[in-house]
Design a protein around this motif. Structure first.
Motif, PDB file in Angstrom:
ATOM      1  N   UNK A  36       0.874  -1.021  -0.069  1.00 60.34           N
ATOM      2  CA  UNK A  36      -0.129  -0.070   0.093  1.00 60.34           C
ATOM      3  C   UNK A  36       0.835   1.315   0.027  1.00 60.34           C
ATOM      4  N   UNK A  37       1.780   1.236   0.780  1.00 60.65           N
ATOM      5  CA  UNK A  37       2.581   2.382   1.101  1.00 60.65           C
ATOM      6  C   UNK A  37       3.484   2.509  -0.279  1.00 60.65           C
ATOM      7  N   UNK A  38       4.126   1.780  -0.749  1.00 60.37           N
ATOM      8  CA  UNK A  38       5.028   1.562  -2.036  1.00 60.37           C
ATOM      9  C   UNK A  38       4.131   1.877  -3.164  1.00 60.37           C
ATOM     10  N   UNK A  39       2.887   1.330  -3.358  1.00 60.94           N
ATOM     11  CA  UNK A  39       2.128   1.739  -4.556  1.00 60.94           C
ATOM     12  C   UNK A  39       1.669   2.998  -4.643  1.00 60.94           C
ATOM     13  N   UNK A  40       1.187   3.397  -3.450  1.00 57.18           N
ATOM     14  CA  UNK A  40       0.648   4.835  -3.689  1.00 57.18           C
ATOM     15  C   UNK A  40       1.749   5.875  -3.566  1.00 57.18           C
ATOM     16  N   UNK A  41       2.879   5.507  -2.939  1.00 55.97           N
ATOM     17  CA  UNK A  41       4.251   6.554  -3.225  1.00 55.97           C
ATOM     18  C   UNK A  41       4.391   6.757  -4.738  1.00 55.97           C
ATOM     19  N   UNK A  42       4.338   5.659  -5.237  1.00 54.66           N
ATOM     20  CA  UNK A  42       4.811   5.419  -6.664  1.00 54.66           C
ATOM     21  C   UNK A  42       3.803   6.557  -7.592  1.00 54.66           C
ATOM     22  N   UNK A  43       2.584   6.257  -7.234  1.00 51.99           N
ATOM     23  CA  UNK A  43       1.494   7.131  -7.989  1.00 51.99           C
ATOM     24  C   UNK A  43       1.729   8.488  -7.711  1.00 51.99           C
ATOM     25  N   UNK A  44       1.985   8.924  -6.380  1.00 52.70           N
ATOM     26  CA  UNK A  44       2.143  10.222  -6.075  1.00 52.70           C
ATOM     27  C   UNK A  44       3.514  10.774  -6.694  1.00 52.70           C
ATOM     28  N   UNK A  45       4.574  10.233  -6.802  1.00 52.33           N
ATOM     29  CA  UNK A  45       5.866  10.569  -7.475  1.00 52.33           C
ATOM     30  C   UNK A  45       5.514  10.777  -8.910  1.00 52.33           C
ATOM     31  N   UNK A  46       4.765   9.773  -9.477  1.00 53.28           N
ATOM     32  CA  UNK A  46       4.446   9.795 -10.818  1.00 53.28           C
ATOM     33  C   UNK A  46       3.678  11.183 -11.203  1.00 53.28           C
ATOM     34  N   UNK A  47       2.972  11.586 -10.181  1.00 56.58           N
ATOM     35  CA  UNK A  47       1.993  12.651 -10.666  1.00 56.58           C
ATOM     36  C   UNK A  47       2.683  13.834 -10.417  1.00 56.58           C
ATOM     37  N   UNK A  66      -1.902  10.234  -0.912  1.00 54.24           N
ATOM     38  CA  UNK A  66      -1.679  10.599   0.279  1.00 54.24           C
ATOM     39  C   UNK A  66      -2.602   9.914   1.467  1.00 54.24           C
ATOM     40  N   UNK A  67      -3.670  10.209   1.242  1.00 57.00           N
ATOM     41  CA  UNK A  67      -4.711   9.653   2.163  1.00 57.00           C
ATOM     42  C   UNK A  67      -4.559   8.076   2.461  1.00 57.00           C
ATOM     43  N   UNK A  68      -4.484   7.462   1.489  1.00 55.25           N
ATOM     44  CA  UNK A  68      -4.266   5.942   1.208  1.00 55.25           C
ATOM     45  C   UNK A  68      -3.189   5.653   1.840  1.00 55.25           C
ATOM     46  N   UNK A  69      -1.939   6.447   2.172  1.00 55.55           N
ATOM     47  CA  UNK A  69      -0.842   6.081   2.854  1.00 55.55           C
ATOM     48  C   UNK A  69      -0.981   6.374   4.319  1.00 55.55           C
ATOM     49  N   UNK A  70      -1.741   7.427   4.610  1.00 54.75           N
ATOM     50  CA  UNK A  70      -1.981   7.890   5.867  1.00 54.75           C
ATOM     51  C   UNK A  70      -3.075   7.176   6.723  1.00 54.75           C
ATOM     52  N   UNK A  71      -4.117   6.781   6.017  1.00 55.84           N
ATOM     53  CA  UNK A  71      -5.115   6.108   6.600  1.00 55.84           C
ATOM     54  C   UNK A  71      -4.854   4.724   7.115  1.00 55.84           C
ATOM     55  N   UNK A  72      -4.337   3.882   6.582  1.00 57.84           N
ATOM     56  CA  UNK A  72      -3.720   2.734   7.403  1.00 57.84           C
ATOM     57  C   UNK A  72      -2.555   2.810   8.195  1.00 57.84           C
ATOM     58  N   UNK A  73      -1.975   3.607   8.019  1.00 59.17           N
ATOM     59  CA  UNK A  73      -0.854   4.104   8.986  1.00 59.17           C
ATOM     60  C   UNK A  73      -1.438   4.292  10.358  1.00 59.17           C
ATOM     61  N   UNK A  74      -2.924   4.587  10.401  1.00 58.70           N
ATOM     62  CA  UNK A  74      -3.362   5.109  12.139  1.00 58.70           C
ATOM     63  C   UNK A  74      -3.242   3.634  12.740  1.00 58.70           C
ATOM     64  N   UNK A 275      -9.949  -0.582   5.978  1.00 57.61           N
ATOM     65  CA  UNK A 275      -8.716   0.054   6.607  1.00 57.61           C
ATOM     66  C   UNK A 275      -7.225  -0.266   5.814  1.00 57.61           C
ATOM     67  N   UNK A 276      -7.239  -1.413   5.583  1.00 57.52           N
ATOM     68  CA  UNK A 276      -6.123  -1.863   4.921  1.00 57.52           C
ATOM     69  C   UNK A 276      -5.938  -2.263   3.409  1.00 57.52           C
ATOM     70  N   UNK A 277      -7.125  -3.193   3.157  1.00 59.71           N
ATOM     71  CA  UNK A 277      -7.101  -3.785   1.796  1.00 59.71           C
ATOM     72  C   UNK A 277      -7.485  -2.746   0.641  1.00 59.71           C
ATOM     73  N   UNK A 278      -8.609  -1.806   1.011  1.00 61.37           N
ATOM     74  CA  UNK A 278      -9.005  -0.761   0.103  1.00 61.37           C
ATOM     75  C   UNK A 278      -7.943   0.301  -0.293  1.00 61.37           C
TER      76      UNK A 278
END
Length: 308
Positions: A36-47, A66-74, A275-278
């Motif tokens: 989740x962290x890696x995939x969303x970070x790649x998308x953010x960097x690509x944008x 950013x939200x999808x990295x932060x939400x499961x991190x709670x 929380x985690x899969x979505x």
């Protein structure tokens, strides 16, 4: 009679009915959280690294990452900690913070889905005026509204939950500080807090889902009016990824509210999906179904390979 000493910590017992599976769950959730962290970070960097993606649509998509990295991190780091055999304890203040940020990020992300559906509505129904309507000031204002709604929702729910007295029993039969699990340990009457929690969460989710439906009804009508099949397919493809993400986000919430007699294990599984899969699925959805994001990712990967 319960001991009237106020609690300074809670003990999270974990996912109900999963005793003996801690190692397996730790491996599974570690992989999902890391992906989740890696995939969303790649998308953010690509944008942010591609000038062609500096449009309102991808601005909101970057925020969603950013939200999808932060939400499961709670919730996930603490869950992984006790699944690995470490302490199950969470401090009182830590529990307050976890509940607040869980609802703040969850509500804000729900608002962001509605904003993104409005963005798609403007793009398809008013394409010639799109950049005029969705100018930077408007995008920033919509983002501020999403944050304010999330903050207000989280403040109300956290205040009603923790204005009660907690003493005596501190073992929470759940994997994070969710409202029903916390209220079950209250020494005083928690019926008002339970009602406020159920009504607020349900009402906000209903309003946001209704706003998404309104946008997509207009989008669907506009797509059907396009004369060529190729044009209809192109218009629909711009919305399919977002629509799929909305179904993944609201599906678990709807399931929780439609279930009859609450089942602890079933509720925990649905919450884990939410929380985690979505958040993990969002990175897959937008990277696999969006040609511009895939193109930008391939360029970044090619540059990294050349550098190495």
């Amino acid at each position: 009679m319960r001991n009237q000493t106020l609690l300074d910590e809670f003990i999270l017992l974990g996912i109900p009915q999963t005793e003996g599976l801690e190692t397996v769950l730790f491996v599974i959730f570690s992989f999902i959280y890391s992906f989740t962290l890696f995939g969303n970070l790649l998308i953010f960097i690509a944008i942010i690294s591609s000038s062609t993606l500096h449009t309102p649509m991808y601005f909101f998509l970057g925020l969603l990452s950013i939200f999808d990295m932060s939400f499961p991190s709670v919730t996930c780091p603490k869950m992984l900690l006790y699944l690995s055999g470490q302490s199950h304890a969470i401090s009182y203040k830590g529990c307050v913070a976890q509940l607040f940020f869980y609802h703040f990020l969850g509500s804000s992300e729900g608002c962001l889905y509605s904003v993104m559906s409005y963005d798609r509505f403007v793009a398809i129904c008013h394409p010639l005026r799109y950049m005029l309507i969705m100018k930077p000031g408007v995008c920033a204002s919509l983002l501020m509204v999403a944050w304010l709604v999330g903050c207000l929702q989280a403040t109300i729910l956290t205040t009603f939950t923790f204005q009660l007295t907690y003493c005596g029993l501190n073992h929470m039969d759940y994997f994070f500080c969710d409202i029903p699990a916390v209220l079950s340990l209250a020494c005083t009457d928690s019926s008002l807090a339970q009602k406020v929690g159920s009504i607020n969460v349900g009402f906000l989710a209903l309003i946001l889902l209704f706003s998404v439906c309104i946008s997509y009804v207009h989008i669907g009508i506009a797509i059907l009016r396009i004369p060529s099949a190729k044009g209809r397919q192109k218009a629909f493809s711009t919305c399919s990824a977002h629509l799929t993400a909305i179904l993944c986000a609201y599906g678990p919430v709807i399931i929780i509210y439609l279930q009859g007699t609450p089942n602890p294990l079933f509720g925990a599984v649905v919450q884990i999906l939410n929380n985690i899969v979505s958040p993990m699925l969002n990175s897959l959805i937008y990277s696999l179904r969006n040609k511009e994001v895939k193109r930008s990712l391939k360029k970044r990967i090619a540059k990294c390979r050349a550098f190495v």
